[in-house]
Design a protein around this motif. Sequence first.
Motif, PDB file in Angstrom:
ATOM      1  N   GLY A  35       0.836  -1.213   0.000  1.00 51.48           N
ATOM      2  CA  GLY A  35       0.000   0.000   0.000  1.00 51.48           C
ATOM      3  C   GLY A  35       0.857   1.244   0.000  1.00 51.48           C
ATOM      4  O   GLY A  35       0.579   2.214   0.707  1.00 51.48           O
ATOM      5  N   SER A  48       1.509   3.371  -2.508  1.00 47.62           N
ATOM      6  CA  SER A  48       1.300   4.367  -3.568  1.00 47.62           C
ATOM      7  C   SER A  48       0.673   5.673  -3.089  1.00 47.62           C
ATOM      8  O   SER A  48       0.704   6.665  -3.803  1.00 47.62           O
ATOM      9  CB  SER A  48       0.416   3.770  -4.669  1.00 47.62           C
ATOM     10  N   LYS A  49       0.115   5.657  -1.895  1.00 51.28           N
ATOM     11  CA  LYS A  49      -0.610   6.848  -1.410  1.00 51.28           C
ATOM     12  C   LYS A  49      -0.407   6.983   0.097  1.00 51.28           C
ATOM     13  O   LYS A  49       0.062   6.058   0.755  1.00 51.28           O
ATOM     14  CB  LYS A  49      -2.123   6.698  -1.642  1.00 51.28           C
ATOM     15  N   ASP A  64      -1.391  -6.689  -5.847  1.00 46.32           N
ATOM     16  CA  ASP A  64      -2.677  -6.702  -5.145  1.00 46.32           C
ATOM     17  C   ASP A  64      -2.521  -7.669  -3.973  1.00 46.32           C
ATOM     18  O   ASP A  64      -2.319  -8.877  -4.181  1.00 46.32           O
ATOM     19  CB  ASP A  64      -3.770  -7.170  -6.112  1.00 46.32           C
ATOM     20  N   VAL A  65      -2.613  -7.155  -2.752  1.00 44.82           N
ATOM     21  CA  VAL A  65      -2.340  -8.023  -1.588  1.00 44.82           C
ATOM     22  C   VAL A  65      -3.389  -9.114  -1.396  1.00 44.82           C
ATOM     23  O   VAL A  65      -3.195 -10.019  -0.600  1.00 44.82           O
ATOM     24  CB  VAL A  65      -2.179  -7.220  -0.269  1.00 44.82           C
ATOM     25  N   LEU A 120      -8.027  -0.565   3.687  1.00 45.43           N
ATOM     26  CA  LEU A 120      -9.115   0.348   3.330  1.00 45.43           C
ATOM     27  C   LEU A 120     -10.283   0.139   4.289  1.00 45.43           C
ATOM     28  O   LEU A 120     -10.348  -0.877   5.000  1.00 45.43           O
ATOM     29  CB  LEU A 120      -9.565   0.128   1.880  1.00 45.43           C
ATOM     30  N   VAL A 143      -8.422  -7.512   2.011  1.00 46.13           N
ATOM     31  CA  VAL A 143      -7.245  -6.621   1.980  1.00 46.13           C
ATOM     32  C   VAL A 143      -6.630  -6.495   3.378  1.00 46.13           C
ATOM     33  O   VAL A 143      -5.440  -6.759   3.579  1.00 46.13           O
ATOM     34  CB  VAL A 143      -7.627  -5.218   1.437  1.00 46.13           C
ATOM     35  N   SER A 185      -5.035   0.396  13.798  1.00 49.16           N
ATOM     36  CA  SER A 185      -5.843   1.623  13.860  1.00 49.16           C
ATOM     37  C   SER A 185      -6.356   1.774  15.294  1.00 49.16           C
ATOM     38  O   SER A 185      -6.407   0.784  16.050  1.00 49.16           O
ATOM     39  CB  SER A 185      -7.039   1.491  12.910  1.00 49.16           C
ATOM     40  N   PRO A 200      -2.931   4.340  14.237  1.00 44.76           N
ATOM     41  CA  PRO A 200      -3.263   5.757  14.133  1.00 44.76           C
ATOM     42  C   PRO A 200      -4.755   5.996  14.347  1.00 44.76           C
ATOM     43  O   PRO A 200      -5.583   5.128  14.057  1.00 44.76           O
ATOM     44  CB  PRO A 200      -2.898   6.108  12.678  1.00 44.76           C
ATOM     45  N   GLY A 201      -5.067   7.189  14.843  1.00 46.45           N
ATOM     46  CA  GLY A 201      -6.444   7.685  14.766  1.00 46.45           C
ATOM     47  C   GLY A 201      -6.655   8.218  13.354  1.00 46.45           C
ATOM     48  O   GLY A 201      -5.953   7.805  12.420  1.00 46.45           O
ATOM     49  N   THR A 233      -5.630  11.381   4.640  1.00 48.50           N
ATOM     50  CA  THR A 233      -5.139  10.746   3.404  1.00 48.50           C
ATOM     51  C   THR A 233      -6.347  10.550   2.478  1.00 48.50           C
ATOM     52  O   THR A 233      -7.441  11.029   2.773  1.00 48.50           O
ATOM     53  CB  THR A 233      -4.535   9.358   3.709  1.00 48.50           C
ATOM     54  N   SER A 234      -6.137   9.764   1.436  1.00 46.08           N
ATOM     55  CA  SER A 234      -7.264   9.492   0.533  1.00 46.08           C
ATOM     56  C   SER A 234      -8.139   8.342   1.026  1.00 46.08           C
ATOM     57  O   SER A 234      -9.044   7.896   0.314  1.00 46.08           O
ATOM     58  CB  SER A 234      -6.747   9.188  -0.877  1.00 46.08           C
ATOM     59  N   ASN A 280     -12.467   5.888  -0.495  1.00 43.79           N
ATOM     60  CA  ASN A 280     -12.908   4.525  -0.814  1.00 43.79           C
ATOM     61  C   ASN A 280     -14.257   4.162  -0.226  1.00 43.79           C
ATOM     62  O   ASN A 280     -14.838   3.142  -0.592  1.00 43.79           O
ATOM     63  CB  ASN A 280     -11.881   3.513  -0.277  1.00 43.79           C
ATOM     64  N   MET A 292     -11.677  13.305   8.591  1.00 38.72           N
ATOM     65  CA  MET A 292     -10.273  12.937   8.435  1.00 38.72           C
ATOM     66  C   MET A 292      -9.404  14.119   8.038  1.00 38.72           C
ATOM     67  O   MET A 292      -8.204  14.132   8.315  1.00 38.72           O
ATOM     68  CB  MET A 292     -10.141  11.798   7.438  1.00 38.72           C
TER      69      MET A 292
HETATM   70  N1  LIG Z   1      -6.432   7.346   7.109  1.00 37.03           N
HETATM   71  C1  LIG Z   1      -6.809   7.001   8.326  1.00 37.03           C
HETATM   72  O1  LIG Z   1      -7.575   7.721   9.005  1.00 37.03           O
HETATM   73  C2  LIG Z   1      -6.287   5.729   8.967  1.00 37.03           C
HETATM   74  C3  LIG Z   1      -6.420   5.579  10.347  1.00 37.03           C
HETATM   75  C4  LIG Z   1      -5.959   4.424  10.950  1.00 37.03           C
HETATM   76  C5  LIG Z   1      -5.361   3.444  10.192  1.00 37.03           C
HETATM   77  N2  LIG Z   1      -5.242   3.599   8.851  1.00 37.03           N
HETATM   78  C6  LIG Z   1      -4.629   2.511   8.093  1.00 37.03           C
HETATM   79  O2  LIG Z   1      -3.469   2.981   7.459  1.00 37.03           O
HETATM   80  C7  LIG Z   1      -3.217   2.211   6.287  1.00 37.03           C
HETATM   81  C8  LIG Z   1      -2.946   3.146   5.122  1.00 37.03           C
HETATM   82  O3  LIG Z   1      -4.095   3.939   4.898  1.00 37.03           O
HETATM   83  P1  LIG Z   1      -4.016   5.419   4.290  1.00 37.03           P
HETATM   84  O4  LIG Z   1      -4.732   6.308   5.233  1.00 37.03           O
HETATM   85  O5  LIG Z   1      -2.648   5.773   3.870  1.00 37.03           O
HETATM   86  O6  LIG Z   1      -4.988   5.226   3.026  1.00 37.03           O
HETATM   87  P2  LIG Z   1      -4.816   5.555   1.464  1.00 37.03           P
HETATM   88  O7  LIG Z   1      -4.238   6.903   1.266  1.00 37.03           O
HETATM   89  O8  LIG Z   1      -6.141   5.251   0.862  1.00 37.03           O
HETATM   90  O9  LIG Z   1      -3.742   4.464   0.994  1.00 37.03           O
HETATM   91  C9  LIG Z   1      -4.070   3.089   0.999  1.00 37.03           C
HETATM   92  C10 LIG Z   1      -3.002   2.314   0.254  1.00 37.03           C
HETATM   93  O10 LIG Z   1      -3.396   0.927   0.250  1.00 37.03           O
HETATM   94  C11 LIG Z   1      -3.294   0.459  -1.089  1.00 37.03           C
HETATM   95  N3  LIG Z   1      -4.219  -0.654  -1.329  1.00 37.03           N
HETATM   96  C12 LIG Z   1      -5.575  -0.673  -1.241  1.00 37.03           C
HETATM   97  N4  LIG Z   1      -6.044  -1.870  -1.620  1.00 37.03           N
HETATM   98  C13 LIG Z   1      -4.952  -2.631  -1.946  1.00 37.03           C
HETATM   99  C14 LIG Z   1      -4.773  -3.947  -2.415  1.00 37.03           C
HETATM  100  N5  LIG Z   1      -5.809  -4.763  -2.653  1.00 37.03           N
HETATM  101  N6  LIG Z   1      -3.518  -4.382  -2.639  1.00 37.03           N
HETATM  102  C15 LIG Z   1      -2.457  -3.576  -2.436  1.00 37.03           C
HETATM  103  N7  LIG Z   1      -2.557  -2.313  -1.991  1.00 37.03           N
HETATM  104  C16 LIG Z   1      -3.802  -1.852  -1.759  1.00 37.03           C
HETATM  105  C17 LIG Z   1      -3.558   1.662  -1.981  1.00 37.03           C
HETATM  106  O11 LIG Z   1      -2.929   1.545  -3.247  1.00 37.03           O
HETATM  107  P3  LIG Z   1      -3.657   1.024  -4.580  1.00 37.03           P
HETATM  108  O12 LIG Z   1      -4.994   1.688  -4.651  1.00 37.03           O
HETATM  109  O13 LIG Z   1      -2.698   1.407  -5.692  1.00 37.03           O
HETATM  110  O14 LIG Z   1      -3.739  -0.457  -4.443  1.00 37.03           O
HETATM  111  C18 LIG Z   1      -2.842   2.758  -1.189  1.00 37.03           C
HETATM  112  O15 LIG Z   1      -1.483   2.799  -1.529  1.00 37.03           O
HETATM  113  C19 LIG Z   1      -4.424   1.296   6.111  1.00 37.03           C
HETATM  114  O16 LIG Z   1      -4.128   0.005   6.619  1.00 37.03           O
HETATM  115  C20 LIG Z   1      -5.486   1.949   6.970  1.00 37.03           C
HETATM  116  O17 LIG Z   1      -6.444   1.024   7.436  1.00 37.03           O
HETATM  117  C21 LIG Z   1      -5.683   4.712   8.220  1.00 37.03           C
END
Ligand SMILES: NC(=O)c1ccc[n+]([C@@H]2O[C@H](COP(=O)([O-])OP(=O)(O)OC[C@H]3O[C@@H](n4cnc5c(N)ncnc54)[C@H](OP(=O)(O)O)[C@@H]3O)[C@@H](O)[C@H]2O)c1
Length: 235
Positions: free
Chosen positions: A9, A11-12, A56-57, A86, A106, A135, A177-178, A182-183, A187, A201
């Motif tokens: 993951g 890319s973003k 794709d994981v 996600l 995922v 999380s 994290p809370g 991000t993006s 989703n 967020m």
């Molecule tokens: N944002 C929050 O508030 C938050 C809070 C707590 C925890 N988290 C956790 O932090 C992690 C990262 O989230 P983020 O906030 O950085 O979200 P994000 O900006 O949406 O990034 C998610 C990443 O996961 C990848 N991804 C999604 N489905 C995938 C798949 N099937 N195979 C491989 N890669 C996949 C996406 O890339 P592609 O689309 O190119 O596959 C992207 O690079 C996640 O585990 C999320 O649950 C996020």
Amino acid sequence: MIKTILITGASKGIGKRTAELLATDGHQLVLGSRNTSPLKELQAQYPDQIILQDTDVTVKAQVMALAETAVAKFGKIDVLVNNAGLGHFDLIAEANTDDWDQMIDVNLKGALYAIHSVLPGMLAKEKGQIINIASVAGHHIFPRSVVYCATKHAIRAISEGLRLENQDKIRITTISPGAVNTSFAENISNENIRKEFKSYMAGGLTANTVATAIKQCIDYPENVTMTEMIIRPKR
Ligand SMILES: NC(=O)c1ccc[n+]([C@@H]2O[C@H](COP(=O)([O-])OP(=O)(O)OC[C@H]3O[C@@H](n4cnc5c(N)ncnc54)[C@H](OP(=O)(O)O)[C@@H]3O)[C@@H](O)[C@H]2O)c1
């Protein structure tokens, strides 16, 4: 010490910012996500340090291939940042069950495949680190995100199990994290909930804050394990 670090993951959001910070430190990075094209600019800056591989994981063979690429190119994997994930938020009664399948595939199965792809190599050399991104939803249950919470509780259970089974050999770290700006909210399939969470967020942590915590956990001396970290925005 220069390490070989695999990030899912990447890319973003949190994964991408982590890759940027670790590349600056000189580490060798193997970066996976379904579409790695947003990482091309970073790779162009560090061509000898970074490999991109669309992964794709949810597809076990692709996750295994990502780890094989890392070993073929750099000879080892020192750290896995198990980050791909996600969330879809809705009431259980009103949810689209495809959303549940995707989160479980995922967040849970994808994370397990990644662990399985690196664990034998780490255990063989009795050295390595797995950083699982959970999380605050792995510590608390929130209405409308119950299945997401379940996947993140599961990640914490897996982390703790891995730690108990292997703590004499490798370092297991869970970072929770809370809200992070991000993006992630893009989703969410329910449009009204998506709008609500996008603004929630937006007031959260930056990806840089979480990436800096990941980097810190990697940087501790090899005989130190940060096992669990919760990072919340001050609201
Ligand atoms: N944002 C929050 O508030 C938050 C809070 C707590 C925890 N988290 C956790 O932090 C992690 C990262 O989230 P983020 O906030 O950085 O979200 P994000 O900006 O949406 O990034 C998610 C990443 O996961 C990848 N991804 C999604 N489905 C995938 C798949 N099937 N195979 C491989 N890669 C996949 C996406 O890339 P592609 O689309 O190119 O596959 C992207 O690079 C996640 O585990 C999320 O649950 C996020």
